[in-house]
Design an enzyme around this catalytic site. Structure first.
Site, PDB file in Angstrom:
ATOM      1  N   GLU A 115       0.812  -1.209   0.000  1.00  0.00           N
ATOM      2  CA  GLU A 115       0.000   0.000   0.000  1.00  0.00           C
ATOM      3  C   GLU A 115       0.851   1.268   0.000  1.00  0.00           C
ATOM      4  O   GLU A 115       0.521   2.226  -0.675  1.00  0.00           O
ATOM      5  CB  GLU A 115      -0.942  -0.021   1.207  1.00  0.00           C
ATOM      6  CG  GLU A 115      -1.936   1.123   1.258  1.00  0.00           C
ATOM      7  CD  GLU A 115      -2.969   1.108   0.134  1.00  0.00           C
ATOM      8  OE1 GLU A 115      -2.975   0.135  -0.647  1.00  0.00           O
ATOM      9  OE2 GLU A 115      -3.745   2.074   0.041  1.00  0.00           O
ATOM     10  N   ASP A 116       1.944   1.255   0.741  1.00  0.00           N
ATOM     11  CA  ASP A 116       2.676   2.510   0.957  1.00  0.00           C
ATOM     12  C   ASP A 116       3.992   2.637   0.183  1.00  0.00           C
ATOM     13  O   ASP A 116       4.632   3.680   0.241  1.00  0.00           O
ATOM     14  CB  ASP A 116       2.987   2.685   2.450  1.00  0.00           C
ATOM     15  CG  ASP A 116       1.715   2.878   3.274  1.00  0.00           C
ATOM     16  OD1 ASP A 116       0.661   3.137   2.664  1.00  0.00           O
ATOM     17  OD2 ASP A 116       1.792   2.762   4.505  1.00  0.00           O
TER      18      ASP A 116
END
Ligand code: MN
Length: 734
Positions: free
Chosen positions: A76-77
């Site tokens: 996600e990051d």
């Protein structure tokens, strides 16, 4: 920040077989992926996944879970992808990290308190591996521990979400330790003053009772040792949040609270629990109604302990929990504790018994996770395969809608509101225009396009999966059909009045309602449309003096079409075939998709160009017959049911109408092919074909066709007759 070797050490302490290389690679990969990212605290971001992993090592979880924790924010990051993680760490870890990524994306969705239960179910549906939830809870735990670095506005939202969703989830998973910490931390951020007040008073109480606690611990230990029971006795204080909750729920002051202190007796074996209980109950009087044996009858989340309260030293009420170390681990770590007891750690019979049933227990606990506490609910929900038969979708505003698997945007629309379902004309799923019949997936955001004044197609009833949608569609279509019948009834009634030489008005009909024993005009007209009431009765109700001069009516037969009857307000008029239809009075008929509940006669149909008669069948609308149809004889003695109808064809729409022909052919190969070719070339459809043996040389072929009109049908029949194989063509009903 935790060093690479420290992580490996932590895991090795409880799992000497841990895959050191795997842990090292995960450490390096995540560190590189997060790079220079920082947390709100100013710490390097990478410290967070490491702390999450550390929490899970305290629960002694397996390598895959620890590695997934280290990697949990990478997809996600950072630039990391599922494919890359699959490649480097294998698909098992890839799946875990993917599950965590999906759950993280849900953080963007608003979660109102009343939806918390659904949201927990969504988490379960998305996390198809319980280890995803364990990492998620550890993730939340670490985020709560560092929440004071986050801006205040965001802080409250995260704390509330923790209280509504994650703390109860931990509770359902039997992880009391995690639950207590999440609750207390959320309480601290949401109500700092109440939290500080209770903490201060608890500390004060602790200070004042330090001697008493030591005394009770000492007396209990001495007594148990004297009886030869190996036991650890530990005093404990209720958490600030549970004290606060008790004060709120029971509306009582801090001073009135009892049971702020409790004592735990932890023994080696199950038998020791009962022996220790005997010792305690012999030594001190019990408080009635406070004894509970959760060992013989465990709670649904597998919590096991004996609870009792006695009047102990100094005449103090003392709340006691008696349990084994295993029971204690399970009470504190729940599902996570399962990982503790691997083969090499089996220490006694109890663990052995548990080991064999371990998978079943895990499964059952998972099944229970988001459910209520009553046995009925337990039974009800163990049947659900852990919500794999449910999908959870969102409205654009973030409202969570739970639906059964296979649900469509139509179900979704009705779940939002009946008016939304009835007006639905289109859907956007995750921003993309999608058919209303698409199957919804977990986490889909669904937007419904609406058009007012819309009637849901009756066919939807077969497609939807929710009872709510089905009932609403049925209701809406019933209302639409009722409106159709009322419209038809109005036409019939207005014409009946005209033929009787009277003027019709709603006011007049309204005045006559009592005589017709009907509630309202719509009701009356619908009854006429459905054939439950005759238009002549309506005329007579409005004009009681009106004389109904019934005349005998000739029968239309195939041989002698002669006269045919047309209902006329209970009267009968006669028309000569070939005579112009009474255009003003007859009811215009279009195709079967018009506004009227109209169908065409079975076995013969009717096509534009045919002179037609409508027969009103109670509850079934109008059936259209060609006037020459012998089937009409069946209605000779019911003149009230005859309706004067005429064609009203929309020349822009080339509709097809049903007719039946009987072709007598020579019994030779290829005959049917020739017939079909002729019909096809004429532009008609063949709907159905049936053979009737007639003689060895001939057979009858009964063909249902669809044609534009009588001219079209006649031309086709003419073509058929040109074929050598065809000996005769007749129109059924003709
Ligand atoms: Mn995280």
């Amino acid at each position: 920040m935790m060093r690479q070797y420290e992580l490996v050490d932590r895991v090795r302490r409880y799992n000497p077989q841990a895959d050191e290389d795997l842990l090292n690679r995960a450490y390096v990969y995540a560190m590189r992926a997060h790079g220079v990212q920082k947390r709100a605290s100013g710490d390097p971001y990478f410290s967070h996944p490491l702390e999450v992993a550390a929490i899970l090592t305290d629960m002694k979880l397996d390598d895959a879970t620890i590695v997934a924790a280290v990697l949990h924010d990478t997809i996600e990051d950072t630039a990391a992808t599922r494919e890359e993680i699959d490649q480097l760490f294998g698909p098992e870890i890839g799946r875990l990290v993917e599950g965590l990524t999906k759950i993280k994306r849900l953080d963007l969705v608003s979660k109102r308190a009343e939806q918390a239960e659904n949201f927990r179910k969504l988490l379960l549906a998305i996390a198809d591996d319980v280890r995803v939830l364990l990492v998620k809870l550890a993730d939340r735990l670490h985020n709560m521990r560092t929440l004071h670095f986050v801006p205040p506005a965001k802080r409250a939202r995260i704390a509330q979400e923790t209280l509504d969703i994650y703390a109860p989830l931990a509770g359902r998973m039997g992880m009391q330790g995690v639950r207590d910490e999440l609750e207390n931390s959320a309480f601290h951020h949401l109500q700092p003053e109440a939290h500080a007040m209770i903490e201060a008073r608890l500390a004060d109480l602790r200070d004042r009772n330090v001697t008493l606690i030591k005394t009770i611990e000492g007396e209990l230990s001495t007594e148990l040792v004297a009886q030869g029971i190996d036991a650890k006795v530990k005093g404990r204080q209720k958490s600030a949040y549970s004290v606060f909750n008790k004060m709120e729920n029971k509306s009582i002051a801090f001073e009135q609270l009892s049971d702020i202190f409790g004592f735990r007796i932890i023994v080696k074996r199950v038998e020791d629990c009962y022996r220790a209980l005997g010792v305690v109950h012999t030594k001190w009087p019990t408080v009635p109604g406070r004894f509970k044996d959760y060992i013989s009858t465990p709670k649904q989340n597998d919590y096991r302990s004996i609870h009792t309260t006695v009047v102990g030293p100094g005449r103090q009420r003392v709340e006691l929990q008696l349990r084994t170390q295993l029971m204690h681990d399970i009470a504190e770590n729940g599902i996570a504790a399962h990982a503790l007891y691997k083969d090499d750690r089996v220490s006694d019979n109890e663990a052995l018994a548990r080991e064999s049933g371990a998978y079943r227990w895990l499964r059952r606990t998972i099944d229970l996770l988001a459910e209520g506490d009553s046995p009925e609910e337990f039974l009800e929900h163990t049947k659900l395969e852990l919500f794999h038969d449910q999908v959870f979708c969102f409205t654009p505003k973030g409202r969570l809608i739970a639906l059964p698997k296979g649900a469509t945007p139509i179900d979704f629309a009705y779940a939002v509101h009946t008016s939304v379902g009835n007006a639905a004309v289109g859907a956007k799923i995750n921003g993309r225009i999608s058919p209303l019949l698409s199957e919804l997936q977990n986490g889909d955001e669904v937007e419904i396009a609406r058009a007012e004044g819309q009637v849901p197609p009756a066919a939807w009833e077969e497609v939807v999966v929710t009872g709510k949608a089905r009932a609403a569609i049925r209701r809406a279509t019933r209302e639409a059909v009722r409106a159709q019948y009322a419209g038809l009834g109005r036409q019939i009634v207005v014409r009946a009045f005209e033929r009787a030489g009277k003027a019709f008005s709603d006011e007049k009909l309204k005045a006559a309602l009592p005589r017709l024993a009907r509630q309202n005009i719509e009701d009356t007209l619908a009854a006429v449309g459905r054939g439950e009431m005759f238009s002549g009765d309506v005329v007579k109700a409005v004009h009681p003096d009106f004389k109904d001069d019934k005349k005998p009516r000739a029968t239309a037969t195939k041989k002698d079409p002669g006269w045919f009857g047309v209902g006329k307000g209970g009267n009968v008029v006669f028309k000569v075939p070939g005579q112009e239809a009474d255009l003003d009075r007859s009811i215009p008929i279009r195709g079967i998709n018009g506004d009227l509940p109209v169908r065409f006669a079975p076995n013969g149909g009717a096509v534009p160009g045919d002179r037609i008669v409508g027969i009103l069948t109670p509850g079934d609308g109008i059936t259209i017959f060609p006037i020459q149809s012998p089937a009409l004889m069946a209605f000779d003695d019911q003149p009230e049911r005859w309706l004067d109808v005429r064609w009203d064809i929309d020349p822009d729409k080339q509709e097809l109408f049903p007719a039946q022909i009987v072709v007598t052919v020579h019994n030779e190969p290829g005959a049917l092919g020739q017939i079909a070719t002729v019909i096809g070339e004429s532009g008609a459809n063949i709907d159905h074909i049936e053979f009737v043996a007639r003689s060895p040389d001939f057979r009858d072929v009964v063909i249902d066709v669809e044609v534009i009109d009588l001219k079209h049908l006649s031309a086709m029949i003419h073509e058929l007759k040109q074929k050598a194989v065809v000996s005769k063509v007749e129109r059924a009903n003709g």
